[in-house]
Design a protein around this motif. Structure first.
Motif, PDB file in Angstrom:
ATOM      1  N   GLU A   1       0.837  -1.203   0.000  1.00 26.38           N
ATOM      2  CA  GLU A   1       0.000   0.000   0.000  1.00 26.38           C
ATOM      3  C   GLU A   1       0.871   1.252   0.000  1.00 26.38           C
ATOM      4  O   GLU A   1       1.892   1.318   0.662  1.00 26.38           O
ATOM      5  N   LYS A   2       0.444   2.247  -0.750  1.00 25.11           N
ATOM      6  CA  LYS A   2       1.130   3.537  -0.801  1.00 25.11           C
ATOM      7  C   LYS A   2       0.203   4.594  -0.212  1.00 25.11           C
ATOM      8  O   LYS A   2      -0.958   4.685  -0.595  1.00 25.11           O
ATOM      9  N   VAL A   3       0.721   5.368   0.702  1.00 28.24           N
ATOM     10  CA  VAL A   3      -0.074   6.410   1.347  1.00 28.24           C
ATOM     11  C   VAL A   3       0.661   7.725   1.187  1.00 28.24           C
ATOM     12  O   VAL A   3       1.846   7.825   1.457  1.00 28.24           O
ATOM     13  N   ASP A   4      -0.066   8.734   0.724  1.00 25.11           N
ATOM     14  CA  ASP A   4       0.530  10.061   0.564  1.00 25.11           C
ATOM     15  C   ASP A   4      -0.383  11.077   1.231  1.00 25.11           C
ATOM     16  O   ASP A   4      -1.333  11.567   0.629  1.00 25.11           O
ATOM     17  N   ASN A   5      -0.120  11.364   2.490  1.00 25.34           N
ATOM     18  CA  ASN A   5      -0.935  12.336   3.219  1.00 25.34           C
ATOM     19  C   ASN A   5      -0.073  13.426   3.831  1.00 25.34           C
ATOM     20  O   ASN A   5      -0.374  13.960   4.878  1.00 25.34           O
ATOM     21  N   HIS A   6       0.996  13.759   3.172  1.00 22.91           N
ATOM     22  CA  HIS A   6       1.923  14.753   3.709  1.00 22.91           C
ATOM     23  C   HIS A   6       1.743  16.088   3.004  1.00 22.91           C
ATOM     24  O   HIS A   6       2.661  16.622   2.411  1.00 22.91           O
ATOM     25  N   ASP A   7       0.543  16.635   3.081  1.00 18.61           N
ATOM     26  CA  ASP A   7       0.331  17.945   2.491  1.00 18.61           C
ATOM     27  C   ASP A   7       0.703  19.027   3.502  1.00 18.61           C
ATOM     28  O   ASP A   7       0.909  18.771   4.683  1.00 18.61           O
TER      29      ASP A   7
ATOM     30  N   SER B   1      -1.421  19.569   6.804  1.00 15.31           N
ATOM     31  CA  SER B   1      -1.351  18.613   7.907  1.00 15.31           C
ATOM     32  C   SER B   1      -0.226  18.943   8.886  1.00 15.31           C
ATOM     33  O   SER B   1      -0.212  18.448  10.000  1.00 15.31           O
TER      34      SER B   1
END
Length: 82
Positions: A20-26, A29
């Protein structure tokens, strides 16, 4: 120290989410939603309320001790022989 599954359930979870790839580093945040000054003020008010509560509790304890001492009836059982 190695990171990995320790039991069967952990092993299954690792296998399931390994790819799984997660990109929540905006940028939003990383910005605090609460002002540091507001947090400091809230902590100060909470500490002041707690200090006041302790002072009132101490005063109430002293008043209760006084009431008990004044309402106590001391009865002389017998005179001390000399």
């Amino acid at each position: 120290m190695a990171v990995g599954a320790r039991d069967f359930i952990d092993k299954l979870l690792v296998e399931k989410y390994a790819q799984e790839k997660v990109d929540n580093h905006d940028a939003d945040s990383l910005v605090s939603k609460v002002s540091a000054d507001d947090m400091y003020d809230a902590m100060t008010m909470s500490a002041n309320h707690f200090k006041t509560m302790l002072a009132l509790n101490n005063r109430l304890t002293m008043v209760c001790y006084g009431v008990v001492a004044k309402s106590a009836k001391y009865i002389e059982t017998e005179a001390v022989a000399q």
